[in-house]
Write a protein that holds these residues in place. Structure first.
Motif, short mmCIF file in Angstrom:
data_model
loop_
_atom_site.label_atom_id
_atom_site.label_comp_id
_atom_site.label_asym_id
_atom_site.label_seq_id
_atom_site.Cartn_x
_atom_site.Cartn_y
_atom_site.Cartn_z
N LEU A 1 0.82 -1.21 0.00
CA LEU A 1 0.00 0.00 0.00
C LEU A 1 0.85 1.26 0.00
O LEU A 1 0.64 2.18 -0.80
CB LEU A 1 -0.93 0.00 1.21
N LEU A 2 1.84 1.31 0.90
CA LEU A 2 2.68 2.51 0.98
C LEU A 2 3.55 2.65 -0.26
O LEU A 2 3.67 3.75 -0.83
CB LEU A 2 3.56 2.46 2.23
N GLY A 3 4.16 1.56 -0.72
CA GLY A 3 5.03 1.62 -1.89
C GLY A 3 4.27 2.03 -3.14
O GLY A 3 4.72 2.88 -3.91
N ALA A 4 3.08 1.44 -3.34
CA ALA A 4 2.29 1.77 -4.52
C ALA A 4 1.72 3.18 -4.43
O ALA A 4 1.74 3.93 -5.42
CB ALA A 4 1.16 0.75 -4.69
N ALA A 5 1.21 3.56 -3.25
CA ALA A 5 0.63 4.89 -3.09
C ALA A 5 1.67 5.98 -3.35
O ALA A 5 1.37 7.02 -3.94
CB ALA A 5 0.04 5.05 -1.69
N ALA A 6 2.91 5.74 -2.92
CA ALA A 6 3.97 6.73 -3.12
C ALA A 6 4.42 6.79 -4.57
O ALA A 6 4.87 7.84 -5.05
CB ALA A 6 5.16 6.41 -2.22
N ALA A 7 4.31 5.67 -5.29
CA ALA A 7 4.79 5.62 -6.67
C ALA A 7 3.73 6.05 -7.67
O ALA A 7 4.05 6.42 -8.80
CB ALA A 7 5.27 4.21 -7.01
N LEU A 8 2.46 5.99 -7.28
CA LEU A 8 1.39 6.41 -8.18
C LEU A 8 1.57 7.88 -8.56
O LEU A 8 1.77 8.73 -7.71
CB LEU A 8 0.03 6.21 -7.51
N GLY A 9 1.47 8.16 -9.81
CA GLY A 9 1.63 9.54 -10.26
C GLY A 9 3.04 9.89 -10.67
O GLY A 9 3.27 10.90 -11.33
N ASP A 10 4.02 9.05 -10.27
CA ASP A 10 5.41 9.36 -10.62
C ASP A 10 5.59 9.38 -12.14
O ASP A 10 6.37 10.17 -12.66
CB ASP A 10 6.34 8.32 -9.99
N ALA A 11 4.86 8.51 -12.83
CA ALA A 11 4.96 8.47 -14.29
C ALA A 11 3.89 9.33 -14.96
O ALA A 11 3.68 9.21 -16.16
CB ALA A 11 4.84 7.03 -14.79
#
Length: 485
Positions: free
Chosen positions: A425-435
């Protein structure tokens, strides 16, 4: 150099400035109304909303971070002195990662000076871009696989981040034009492959994100809550979210942007019309390969990308890849290339320190848990969507982790998510939007390479395609991971 500026001048710039002032005035009026009504605004929520708003209004991210931190501290009843102290006390954590980025930048510039990437581009153009072979389906897929492999290696094997794109892509634009490749598909391949590699493979930038940032923040925040995660858990937890990104890349290549698209071929930019062909002396080639090998060995042996990049830089310096007097210039150029990322990461740690000092993280978690109840599916969806917007504002997943961890870890544990699900959850939530952020190094890098001839728009051709294909699949697969791990 490609102009990636999103701003404008004259009347349009004045109109944009008026809109920014209008939004800020509306936000101030809303806050004043809530205060007059006696409603307390949570300091953590106020800080994050203010930071996101300022970022989306295109203020510098550094200014947005400091301003939002001060606003949140004052809202929580801290004095200005206490707020600044809380901010400064946490800068050290981010600065350690920031200095690693600076050294990586210097190594990337030194590697570019060697001519290895230009030589690779020339070889690809020579073998794939001649005669009728350029129209074959096999050539098309071979080129996509090469770009995908280069993207992965730039994060984990040869840690140069996006520095390879402006060097490798422009000489290949003529080949892509003859293949009638849609450059939006290329942007998606670059963005999805870069994101997937550092989110899953624990070497290079993956070691920084998974071990130095994600696991460190999880263990720091979870220490008092009984959460302890180990390095082997991160790749397992991030596997499904990454598969969502990979699925999005396949959709872009095989469905959305599969149809041929025509571009104008600018003859003056053909390889033969430019500078002489790149050649490497055997000694220089061996020294460059040795620098890459030593950088990889050092980062694995000492678990330090900083040491690996420094060792590679030193080898290239002594090998005569560039003149001895140019060392400071090369390092300074690398510093400029990575300065923004390093500063954002450093300031984000200070921002997270102020959030913790407000003492209002736990009330926010309790309120959120009360709203969600026992509905884990709803909780996971809300956490992922909030992470998406936070990362869009930052433009960098590395800097988002310290912001989200103080909120997400207690909330995930309150909802009885497993340690693996919490990591996902934390890893995906932080990476969402990076691209999919206008300020993301990934989208900016893709545009810098694909727009070398002025036929690739940053928003329409890079930002929107990468946002849709990299994020939609990741939200779905990360949600499934949270509920099944």
């Amino acid at each position: 150099m490609t102009d990636l500026s999103l701003g404008s001048s004259g009347g349009t710039g004045e109109l944009r400035r008026m809109r920014v002032l209008s939004v800020l005035a509306l936000a101030a009026a809303t806050y004043a109304g809530l205060f007059a009504a006696g409603l307390h605004v949570n300091a953590v929520v106020l800080s994050i909303v203010a930071m996101m708003t300022l970022c989306l209004l295109r203020l510098p991210v550094a200014v947005a971070l400091v301003s939002a931190a001060v606003l949140g501290g004052l809202q929580a009843g801290l004095s200005m002195t206490e707020t600044i102290a809380a901010f400064n006390e946490n800068l050290l954590i981010g600065s350690q990662v920031g200095m690693t980025y600076v050294m990586i930048g210097a190594f990337a510039v030194a590697l570019a000076r060697s001519g290895l990437l230009e030589l690779l581009a020339a070889k690809i153009s020579g073998h794939l871009g001649t005669g009728e072979a350029a129209a074959s389906r096999g050539v098309r897929w071979s080129l996509l696989l090469i770009l995908c492999a280069a993207s992965v290696m730039s994060q984990n094997l040869i840690p140069v981040h996006i520095a390879f794109i402006p060097v490798l892509i422009p000489p290949l634009l003529g080949v892509m034009n003859r293949l009638r490749l849609d450059r939006r598909a290329i942007a998606c391949v670059l963005a999805c492959a870069i994101s997937s590699s550092y989110l899953l493979l624990p070497t290079g930038f993956g070691a920084i994100f998974l071990n130095d940032i994600l696991l460190t923040n999880l263990n720091d925040v979870g220490a008092d809550l009984g959460l302890s995660v180990t390095a082997d858990m991160a790749p397992r937890a991030m596997f499904l979210p990454v598969m969502g990104i990979v699925a999005g890349m396949f959709v872009a290549v095989f469905i959305t942007y599969r149809k041929p698209r025509d571009y104008l071929t600018v003859e003056s930019e053909a390889p033969a019309a430019g500078k002489p062909p790149v050649t490497l002396k055997p000694a220089q080639l061996l020294a460059t390969l040795a620098a890459l090998a030593v950088a990889l060995v050092c980062q694995i042996k000492f678990e330090s990308l900083l040491v690996g990049a420094m060792a590679g830089f030193i080898i290239l310096s002594f090998a005569g890849i560039f003149r001895w007097q140019e060392q400071d210039d090369v390092f300074t150029e690398g510093l400029r290339m990575m300065a923004q990322v390093a500063v954002i990461i450093t300031l984000a740690s200070g921002f997270a320190g102020v959030l913790s000092a407000t003492g209002e993280v736990q009330p926010l978690v309790s309120a959120s848990a009360s709203f969600i109840g026992d509905n884990k599916a709803l909780g996971a969806a809300i956490m992922l969507l909030v992470g998406l917007f936070v990362t869009i504002g930052f433009g960098d997943s590395f800097a988002s982790v310290p912001i989200l961890a103080p909120i997400y870890v207690p909330l995930a544990l309150a909802l009885d998510f497993s340690p693996l699900a919490t990591v996902a959850l934390l890893g995906a939530a932080a990476a969402l939007g990076d691209a999919g952020s206008p300020a993301s190094t990934i989208t900016l890098g893709a545009t810098a390479g694909l727009n070398a001839d002025g036929q690739h728009d940053h928003i329409r051709d890079s930002l929107i395609p990468t946002f849709i294909h990299a994020n939609f699949g990741m939200v779905l697969f990360a949600w499934i991971a949270a509920l099944t791990l």
